[in-house]
Design a protein around this motif. Structure first.
Motif, PDB file in Angstrom:
ATOM      1  N   TRP A 127      -6.934  -2.555  -5.140  1.00 18.91           N
ATOM      2  CA  TRP A 127      -6.972  -4.017  -5.025  1.00 18.91           C
ATOM      3  C   TRP A 127      -7.806  -4.528  -6.193  1.00 18.91           C
ATOM      4  O   TRP A 127      -9.025  -4.482  -6.154  1.00 18.91           O
ATOM      5  CB  TRP A 127      -7.581  -4.419  -3.691  1.00 18.91           C
ATOM      6  CG  TRP A 127      -7.502  -5.883  -3.396  1.00 18.91           C
ATOM      7  CD1 TRP A 127      -7.315  -6.904  -4.277  1.00 18.91           C
ATOM      8  CD2 TRP A 127      -7.596  -6.497  -2.102  1.00 18.91           C
ATOM      9  NE1 TRP A 127      -7.301  -8.104  -3.634  1.00 18.91           N
ATOM     10  CE2 TRP A 127      -7.467  -7.888  -2.295  1.00 18.91           C
ATOM     11  CE3 TRP A 127      -7.792  -6.010  -0.821  1.00 18.91           C
ATOM     12  CZ2 TRP A 127      -7.534  -8.789  -1.236  1.00 18.91           C
ATOM     13  CZ3 TRP A 127      -7.856  -6.910   0.219  1.00 18.91           C
ATOM     14  CH2 TRP A 127      -7.723  -8.285   0.020  1.00 18.91           C
ATOM     15  N   GLU A 130     -10.996  -2.532  -7.540  1.00 15.94           N
ATOM     16  CA  GLU A 130     -11.605  -1.776  -6.457  1.00 15.94           C
ATOM     17  C   GLU A 130     -10.535  -1.056  -5.636  1.00 15.94           C
ATOM     18  O   GLU A 130      -9.336  -1.272  -5.819  1.00 15.94           O
ATOM     19  CB  GLU A 130     -12.418  -2.708  -5.543  1.00 15.94           C
ATOM     20  CG  GLU A 130     -13.705  -3.229  -6.162  1.00 15.94           C
ATOM     21  CD  GLU A 130     -13.490  -4.412  -7.071  1.00 15.94           C
ATOM     22  OE1 GLU A 130     -12.535  -5.171  -6.819  1.00 15.94           O
ATOM     23  OE2 GLU A 130     -14.236  -4.578  -8.044  1.00 15.94           O
ATOM     24  N   TYR A 131     -11.009  -0.221  -4.710  1.00 16.83           N
ATOM     25  CA  TYR A 131     -10.114   0.536  -3.831  1.00 16.83           C
ATOM     26  C   TYR A 131     -10.544   0.326  -2.391  1.00 16.83           C
ATOM     27  O   TYR A 131     -11.745   0.298  -2.085  1.00 16.83           O
ATOM     28  CB  TYR A 131     -10.151   2.024  -4.177  1.00 16.83           C
ATOM     29  CG  TYR A 131      -9.546   2.326  -5.525  1.00 16.83           C
ATOM     30  CD1 TYR A 131      -8.210   2.692  -5.644  1.00 16.83           C
ATOM     31  CD2 TYR A 131     -10.301   2.215  -6.688  1.00 16.83           C
ATOM     32  CE1 TYR A 131      -7.643   2.945  -6.884  1.00 16.83           C
ATOM     33  CE2 TYR A 131      -9.747   2.467  -7.929  1.00 16.83           C
ATOM     34  CZ  TYR A 131      -8.413   2.830  -8.015  1.00 16.83           C
ATOM     35  OH  TYR A 131      -7.858   3.072  -9.245  1.00 16.83           O
ATOM     36  N   ILE A 132      -9.558   0.147  -1.515  1.00 16.97           N
ATOM     37  CA  ILE A 132      -9.846  -0.128  -0.106  1.00 16.97           C
ATOM     38  C   ILE A 132      -9.078   0.838   0.780  1.00 16.97           C
ATOM     39  O   ILE A 132      -8.102   1.468   0.350  1.00 16.97           O
ATOM     40  CB  ILE A 132      -9.457  -1.570   0.278  1.00 16.97           C
ATOM     41  CG1 ILE A 132      -7.935  -1.746   0.189  1.00 16.97           C
ATOM     42  CG2 ILE A 132     -10.176  -2.590  -0.582  1.00 16.97           C
ATOM     43  CD1 ILE A 132      -7.413  -2.966   0.909  1.00 16.97           C
ATOM     44  N   ASP A 133      -9.535   0.953   2.009  1.00 13.17           N
ATOM     45  CA  ASP A 133      -8.776   1.632   3.051  1.00 13.17           C
ATOM     46  C   ASP A 133      -8.019   0.544   3.813  1.00 13.17           C
ATOM     47  O   ASP A 133      -8.629  -0.247   4.548  1.00 13.17           O
ATOM     48  CB  ASP A 133      -9.716   2.384   3.994  1.00 13.17           C
ATOM     49  CG  ASP A 133      -8.958   3.120   5.093  1.00 13.17           C
ATOM     50  OD1 ASP A 133      -7.724   2.983   5.161  1.00 13.17           O
ATOM     51  OD2 ASP A 133      -9.610   3.823   5.887  1.00 13.17           O
ATOM     52  N   PHE A 137     -10.776  -2.586   8.469  1.00 12.29           N
ATOM     53  CA  PHE A 137     -11.220  -3.941   8.166  1.00 12.29           C
ATOM     54  C   PHE A 137     -11.839  -4.548   9.408  1.00 12.29           C
ATOM     55  O   PHE A 137     -11.742  -3.998  10.509  1.00 12.29           O
ATOM     56  CB  PHE A 137     -10.045  -4.807   7.682  1.00 12.29           C
ATOM     57  CG  PHE A 137      -8.921  -4.923   8.673  1.00 12.29           C
ATOM     58  CD1 PHE A 137      -8.931  -5.895   9.674  1.00 12.29           C
ATOM     59  CD2 PHE A 137      -7.837  -4.059   8.607  1.00 12.29           C
ATOM     60  CE1 PHE A 137      -7.909  -5.998  10.590  1.00 12.29           C
ATOM     61  CE2 PHE A 137      -6.799  -4.154   9.520  1.00 12.29           C
ATOM     62  CZ  PHE A 137      -6.837  -5.121  10.507  1.00 12.29           C
ATOM     63  N   PHE A 153     -12.271  -6.431   4.060  1.00 18.20           N
ATOM     64  CA  PHE A 153     -12.113  -5.012   3.752  1.00 18.20           C
ATOM     65  C   PHE A 153     -13.311  -4.523   2.940  1.00 18.20           C
ATOM     66  O   PHE A 153     -13.857  -5.262   2.115  1.00 18.20           O
ATOM     67  CB  PHE A 153     -10.837  -4.780   2.929  1.00 18.20           C
ATOM     68  CG  PHE A 153      -9.564  -5.064   3.656  1.00 18.20           C
ATOM     69  CD1 PHE A 153      -8.860  -4.046   4.280  1.00 18.20           C
ATOM     70  CD2 PHE A 153      -9.057  -6.355   3.722  1.00 18.20           C
ATOM     71  CE1 PHE A 153      -7.677  -4.312   4.950  1.00 18.20           C
ATOM     72  CE2 PHE A 153      -7.876  -6.630   4.387  1.00 18.20           C
ATOM     73  CZ  PHE A 153      -7.183  -5.602   5.005  1.00 18.20           C
ATOM     74  N   ARG A 154     -13.692  -3.274   3.176  1.00 20.91           N
ATOM     75  CA  ARG A 154     -14.682  -2.634   2.315  1.00 20.91           C
ATOM     76  C   ARG A 154     -13.993  -2.180   1.034  1.00 20.91           C
ATOM     77  O   ARG A 154     -13.026  -1.429   1.082  1.00 20.91           O
ATOM     78  CB  ARG A 154     -15.307  -1.425   3.006  1.00 20.91           C
ATOM     79  CG  ARG A 154     -16.326  -1.781   4.068  1.00 20.91           C
ATOM     80  CD  ARG A 154     -17.057  -0.525   4.532  1.00 20.91           C
ATOM     81  NE  ARG A 154     -18.156  -0.820   5.418  1.00 20.91           N
ATOM     82  CZ  ARG A 154     -19.095   0.057   5.749  1.00 20.91           C
ATOM     83  NH1 ARG A 154     -19.040   1.286   5.251  1.00 20.91           N
ATOM     84  NH2 ARG A 154     -20.077  -0.268   6.558  1.00 20.91           N
ATOM     85  N   ALA A 155     -14.493  -2.641  -0.089  1.00 18.48           N
ATOM     86  CA  ALA A 155     -13.887  -2.301  -1.385  1.00 18.48           C
ATOM     87  C   ALA A 155     -14.870  -1.444  -2.174  1.00 18.48           C
ATOM     88  O   ALA A 155     -16.016  -1.836  -2.407  1.00 18.48           O
ATOM     89  CB  ALA A 155     -13.550  -3.569  -2.163  1.00 18.48           C
ATOM     90  N   TYR A 156     -14.411  -0.253  -2.567  1.00 17.32           N
ATOM     91  CA  TYR A 156     -15.268   0.688  -3.283  1.00 17.32           C
ATOM     92  C   TYR A 156     -14.974   0.609  -4.783  1.00 17.32           C
ATOM     93  O   TYR A 156     -13.819   0.541  -5.201  1.00 17.32           O
ATOM     94  CB  TYR A 156     -15.013   2.115  -2.806  1.00 17.32           C
ATOM     95  CG  TYR A 156     -15.278   2.335  -1.339  1.00 17.32           C
ATOM     96  CD1 TYR A 156     -16.544   2.707  -0.883  1.00 17.32           C
ATOM     97  CD2 TYR A 156     -14.271   2.172  -0.397  1.00 17.32           C
ATOM     98  CE1 TYR A 156     -16.792   2.907   0.458  1.00 17.32           C
ATOM     99  CE2 TYR A 156     -14.503   2.380   0.953  1.00 17.32           C
ATOM    100  CZ  TYR A 156     -15.769   2.745   1.374  1.00 17.32           C
ATOM    101  OH  TYR A 156     -16.020   2.944   2.701  1.00 17.32           O
ATOM    102  N   LYS A 185     -13.567  -7.524   0.101  1.00 20.12           N
ATOM    103  CA  LYS A 185     -12.306  -8.176  -0.241  1.00 20.12           C
ATOM    104  C   LYS A 185     -11.804  -8.908   1.000  1.00 20.12           C
ATOM    105  O   LYS A 185     -11.788  -8.337   2.097  1.00 20.12           O
ATOM    106  CB  LYS A 185     -11.269  -7.155  -0.697  1.00 20.12           C
ATOM    107  CG  LYS A 185     -11.570  -6.522  -2.051  1.00 20.12           C
ATOM    108  CD  LYS A 185     -11.325  -7.499  -3.191  1.00 20.12           C
ATOM    109  CE  LYS A 185     -11.419  -6.797  -4.530  1.00 20.12           C
ATOM    110  NZ  LYS A 185     -11.171  -7.724  -5.659  1.00 20.12           N
TER     111      LYS A 185
END
Length: 554
Positions: A127, A130-133, A137, A153-156, A185
């Motif tokens: 996204w 960043e990268y999300i699962d 959420f 969402f948690r964005a790494y 996010k």
């Protein structure tokens, strides 16, 4: 330049044997260079140097170099005995390289970060940067338990870097480090189709010409985000004569509804719902998207105010994010894991167990002065209310009266004067050497974009203005945007002409709405101090500790 381990594709009869990537691109290999880690990084690493050189028995000349990787699988080892034991058990051979060019730091980090992004994309959805699962959420609620209408969402975000620690076991040694951050996010729970249809059934909802024009004005040029891949697009048109089921995909011989079902595995809930949304794609091409698959990307001002509480993470949560990334990036974490590793170990990158230590100096809260009166430490985080009580005690006859030109958006016709009077009272209430006049010197009615700056230009060109002009612009950006596209143009025009100015965005807060005067007054108090600061009044200052080396950037 790309790492060879990251180049992949598929072949079929239509591509004539040329491997293609997922988006249909292909590359032709022109040159292959063997790069190794920078020399200084290799020298400073905690590596088992017994595996680095395999000598010729007769002359002792290095014939090959082993870097810990297996030549037949994705396993990676930090010690020579572990590598050789693995090869004996599996019948594999170590990976050797006859000629390796030490890469500079820039090339090396670019290589490592491309590999890192690829490793993260194997189990997470990208996204932006960043990268999300996608399955993890939360949906925050207000104090009354009502949903706010967004998913958080948690964005790494992860990035490799090269640093030289000043403390700890590796002090003074060049070290490769991984920085992990956790961000938020937000995605609306209400899609564009739901926003357009409201309480009506999307399958049967129809819109007259007036309503179509209203919706087109509302959504055209809006940024929307796809719910399935999190890509953002700009809306160019709404097609009220077409639905996903009726609009064919050019060159594929199927409708957009069939395309989403067969190519993306997404069955539309309302394939016959209208309108179909036209968005801007690559190279100014037009892409058609079902309205139920996209969400508006712009948040309402009321919701944006709550972002610090619903979309921020505290240190314990950031600690968990670091541990999560460590577990994921260690051998066996990615889908590409083979007999004993993953993508990063296959490239020669293994994550250590220890965290990097950095020196931290906690500065005391500096003394804040308001009109010569120190603000108590207990107000350190909320000193604005204390500043509102400051008085400079300049006699009214000694103050400079500013001739205020008010520029207001046409939708603020009925409220701009009341807001100006409140701002005037805040400015004059501080009793400084500058004051606002009782009524504006002039009021300019403006619109959006060119209707904004053209009105300003027309007025200042034709009028002979007195000294001490100050311009206040009550703006209301189009499409509920947080920033006004005309701001930079008008600001530059006024600055080049030598006029001080202050903009107030009514999308951030509607100062003409009497329902929340308390918050409006807090904002206008800050605006009043900003106005006076631009005129040269020293509203507030801080006492920087002498122990802090200067110059310092905050």
């Amino acid at each position: 330049a790309l790492p060879k381990y990251l180049i992949c594709g598929f072949r079929n009869d239509e591509t004539e044997g040329i491997p293609l990537s997922d988006n249909g691109d292909y590359m032709r290999v022109m040159k292959v260079d063997g790069y190794g880690a920078p020399d200084q990084l290799v020298k400073d690493s905690d590596w088992d140097w017994g595996m680095m050189e395999v000598n010729n028995k007769e002359g002792g000349v290095p014939m090959a170099r082993l870097d810990g990787r297996c030549g037949n699988c994705t396993s990676m080892f930090t010690r020579m005995d572990s590598l050789m034991s693995h090869c004996r058990e599996t019948g594999h051979s170590p990976l050797t390289s006859q000629s390796v060019i030490p890469a500079n730091k820039e090339v090396f980090l670019a290589y490592c970060n491309v590999a890192l992004q690829r490793a993260m994309s194997e189990r997470m959805a990208r996204w932006g940067r960043e990268y999300i699962d996608p399955k993890s959420f939360m949906e925050p609620s207000d104090r009354n338990g009502h949903k706010l209408g967004v998913k958080v969402f948690r964005a790494y975000t992860c990035e490799f870097g090269i640093h030289k620690p000043t403390v700890g076991e590796r002090a003074g040694k060049l070290t490769m480090t991984l920085t992990v951050d956790l961000r938020a996010k937000l995605l609306r729970t209400k899609n564009v189709l739901q926003s357009i249809c409201g309480n009506y059934d999307p399958n049967t909802a129809r819109f007259d010409a007036r309503r179509q024009n209203e919706l087109l004005k509302q959504w055209k040029n809006e940024v929307v985000i796809c719910t399935y891949d999190k890509k953002c697009y700009s809306v160019t048109d709404l097609l009220f004569d077409h639905s996903a089921a009726s609009m064919p995909v050019e060159g594929l011989g199927m409708s957009h509804a069939d395309y989403f079902a067969k190519k993306k595995g997404l069955a539309l809930k309302y394939p016959h719902a209208k309108p179909l949304v036209a968005v801007l794609g690559r190279n100014n091409s037009t892409i058609y998207l079902p309205a139920e698959m996209i969400c508006g990307n712009e948040l309402e001002p009321k919701l944006r105010m709550q972002l610090p509480s619903i979309a921020s993470f505290k240190p314990p949560q950031r600690h968990e994010a670091i541990e999560e990334m460590k577990r994921f990036l260690k051998p066996g974490g990615q889908k590409t894991r083979g007999t004993g590793g993953g993508l990063l170990p296959a490239l020669g990158i293994i994550l250590g167990d220890k965290r990097m230590s950095v020196p931290v100096k906690v500065l005391p809260l500096p003394t804040i002065m308001a009109a010569g009166v120190p603000v108590a430490d207990r107000y350190g985080k909320m000193w604005a209310p204390v500043l509102s009580q400051a008085r400079f005690n300049v006699h009214a006859n000694d103050a400079v009266m500013l001739n205020v030109v008010v520029i207001y958006h046409r939708e603020l016709e009925s409220t701009f004067m009341r807001v100006y009077e409140r701002l005037r009272d805040h400015v004059n209430g501080l009793n400084t050497s500058y004051k606002f006049s009782g009524r504006p010197f002039a009021a300019i009615r403006a619109g959006d974009m060119d209707a904004h700056w053209e009105e300003v230009e027309r007025y200042f060109k034709k009028c002979h203005l007195p000294d001490n002009i100050f311009v206040v612009d009550f703006s209301k950006p189009p499409r509920r945007s947080t920033s006004d596209p005309a701001y930079s143009v008008v600001k530059q025009m006024l600055g080049e002409s030598g006029y001080l100015s202050q903009f107030i965005n009514f999308n951030t807060h509607d100062h003409g709405n009497p329902n929340n005067f308390k918050k409006s007054n807090i904002i206008l108090q800050g605006v009043a101090r900003q106005v006076l600061s631009k005129c040269g009044v020293r509203i507030w200052w801080v006492d920087v500790p002498r122990s802090l080396p200067l110059p310092a950037v905050f």
